[in-house]
Motif scaffolding. Structure first.
Motif, PDB file in Angstrom:
ATOM      1  N   ARG A 135      61.659  30.039  54.855  1.00  0.00           N
ATOM      2  CA  ARG A 135      61.710  31.494  54.953  1.00  0.00           C
ATOM      3  C   ARG A 135      61.375  31.957  56.374  1.00  0.00           C
ATOM      4  NH1 ARG A 135      58.498  36.217  51.480  1.00  0.00           N
ATOM      5  NH2 ARG A 135      60.089  37.814  51.880  1.00  0.00           N
ATOM      6  N   LEU A 136      62.254  32.767  56.930  1.00  0.00           N
ATOM      7  CA  LEU A 136      62.093  33.188  58.317  1.00  0.00           C
ATOM      8  C   LEU A 136      60.815  33.998  58.516  1.00  0.00           C
ATOM      9  CD1 LEU A 136      65.735  34.231  59.305  1.00  0.00           C
ATOM     10  CD2 LEU A 136      64.697  31.964  59.264  1.00  0.00           C
ATOM     11  N   GLN A 171      60.480  32.937  64.837  1.00  0.00           N
ATOM     12  CA  GLN A 171      61.370  33.838  64.108  1.00  0.00           C
ATOM     13  C   GLN A 171      62.546  34.268  64.978  1.00  0.00           C
ATOM     14  OE1 GLN A 171      59.853  37.155  61.880  1.00  0.00           O
ATOM     15  NE2 GLN A 171      57.939  36.095  61.381  1.00  0.00           N
ATOM     16  N   SER A 228      65.113  31.494  65.116  1.00  0.00           N
ATOM     17  CA  SER A 228      65.652  31.266  63.773  1.00  0.00           C
ATOM     18  C   SER A 228      66.563  32.412  63.350  1.00  0.00           C
ATOM     19  CB  SER A 228      64.509  31.098  62.776  1.00  0.00           C
ATOM     20  OG  SER A 228      63.725  29.966  63.104  1.00  0.00           O
ATOM     21  N   HIS A 229      66.154  33.655  63.657  1.00  0.00           N
ATOM     22  CA  HIS A 229      67.018  34.802  63.361  1.00  0.00           C
ATOM     23  C   HIS A 229      68.322  34.712  64.138  1.00  0.00           C
ATOM     24  CE1 HIS A 229      64.987  37.515  60.622  1.00  0.00           C
ATOM     25  NE2 HIS A 229      63.837  37.341  61.262  1.00  0.00           N
ATOM     26  N   ARG A 271      71.847  30.594  55.238  1.00  0.00           N
ATOM     27  CA  ARG A 271      71.377  31.833  55.863  1.00  0.00           C
ATOM     28  C   ARG A 271      70.773  32.765  54.818  1.00  0.00           C
ATOM     29  NH1 ARG A 271      75.284  36.756  57.138  1.00  0.00           N
ATOM     30  NH2 ARG A 271      73.817  38.178  58.136  1.00  0.00           N
ATOM     31  N   CYS A 288      67.361  31.398  53.329  1.00  0.00           N
ATOM     32  CA  CYS A 288      66.225  31.398  54.261  1.00  0.00           C
ATOM     33  C   CYS A 288      65.773  32.802  54.633  1.00  0.00           C
ATOM     34  CB  CYS A 288      66.567  30.603  55.518  1.00  0.00           C
ATOM     35  SG  CYS A 288      66.660  28.816  55.249  1.00  0.00           S
ATOM     36  N   ASN A 289      66.622  33.782  54.415  1.00  0.00           N
ATOM     37  CA  ASN A 289      66.233  35.166  54.665  1.00  0.00           C
ATOM     38  C   ASN A 289      65.392  35.728  53.527  1.00  0.00           C
ATOM     39  OD1 ASN A 289      67.184  36.450  57.220  1.00  0.00           O
ATOM     40  ND2 ASN A 289      69.147  35.602  56.574  1.00  0.00           N
ATOM     41  N   ILE A 328      59.743  25.011  60.908  1.00  0.00           N
ATOM     42  CA  ILE A 328      60.530  25.403  59.733  1.00  0.00           C
ATOM     43  C   ILE A 328      59.730  25.145  58.453  1.00  0.00           C
ATOM     44  CG2 ILE A 328      62.662  25.015  58.437  1.00  0.00           C
ATOM     45  CD1 ILE A 328      63.883  23.970  61.107  1.00  0.00           C
TER      46      ILE A 328
END
Length: 289
Positions: free
Chosen positions: A141-142, A150, A153-154, A191, A194-195, A230
């Motif tokens: 999870r971001l 972050q 990763s974003h 995507r 993980c958001n 991560i």
């Protein structure tokens, strides 16, 4: 140390999709059988040295490529329909079934790397496993990452993945040193999950109607490293919460304590980190009685 034999096999999934796999057979008998669940976009050859190590200690081992990855890629990756969900619902159950066929009347264990452990509750036959050892398996999870992590990763998840899918028809994750190119649906689902929180849990009641996470009660060890941004502690706990009835333990590794420069998300399975392999071996020995 046992002499070992390895051979290539083809696993046929429920939907008749063929997966490339390798079986490592100890020549002096088998104490247990191990399925190595690969991380997102990682080919089975990445785990060869580790699989040979386990086999030399009398464990039968099976490694495989998920559909759309490595030798399990058929056709144009830009048109490949593979998703994270079908890796869990179709590929992993077929791999477990192949493991039981290759090593009948044994005890069965999963060693999951990242997605290889995250997806296990989608496999209809997961309850055939005796134990699970996961490395770097977390929700990813971001929002649970440090601020500096972050940002990158974003960028990768929310800018690069959709841009790459739009421009190339697939996710060029190899540009970031993250394994093989990914079919577009894999990148998109990665995507999305993980958001949110709980990774695959974000799809419950949406694309996933049936799962087995809450039915799993097997003992499991969740291992991560302090230098893995991560699979940090928060994200490991976030993923563990999706399977509330698993008898879970955690272990966090510091590379300095093992004389290593780094472990991160990937280096656990490197030959240079082979001193770490005694940890899963001890786990397997404890749960193969």
């Amino acid at each position: 140390m046992s002499e070992i034999t390895n051979r290539e096999i083809t696993i046929i999934c429920e939907d008749n999709y063929p997966l490339a796999a390798t079986v490592y057979q100890p020549n002096d008998g088998v104490k247990g059988a191990v399925l190595i669940g690969p991380a997102t976009g990682i080919k089975r050859q990445f785990y060869t040295a580790f699989a040979q190590f386990l086999a030399s200690h009398d464990y039968g081992v099976l490694t495989y490529d998920n559909r759309g990855i490595g030798d399990s890629l058929q056709g144009d990756i830009g048109k490949h329909p593979a998703s994270l969900q079908c890796w869990g619902q179709l590929d992993q159950p077929a791999a477990i079934r192949a493991l039981t066929q290759e090593f009948p009347q044994s005890n069965y264990h999963l060693i999951g790397h990242s997605a290889g452990g995250q997806l296990i509750g989608l496999a209809s036959n997961a309850k055939e496993l005796t134990s699970m050892f996961n490395f770097a398996s977390s929700s990813g999870r971001l929002l649970n990452m440090k601020i500096r992590d972050q940002f990158k990763s974003h960028f990768f998840m929310n800018m690069f993945i959709p841009f790459s899918n739009l421009l190339f028809g697939h996710t060029k994750s190899q540009w970031f040193g993250m394994g093989e190119p990914l079919p577009a649906a894999v990148g998109h689902q990665w995507r999305t999950w993980c958001n949110g929180g709980g990774y695959v849990k974000t799809a419950f009641g949406k694309t996933i109607d049936k799962h087995y996470f809450e039915e799993l009660t097997l003992p499991a060890l969740w291992v991560n490293a302090v230098d893995d941004f991560i699979a940090n502690d928060k994200n490991v706990k976030d993923m563990m919460a999706v399977s509330p009835n698993i008898k879970g333990q955690t272990m966090t590794l510091d590379p300095k304590e093992y004389g290593l420069k780094e472990i991160g998300h990937m280096k656990f399975f490197s030959r240079r980190a082979s001193k770490l392999w005694q940890i899963p071996l001890t786990w397997l020995d404890t749960h193969s009685g």
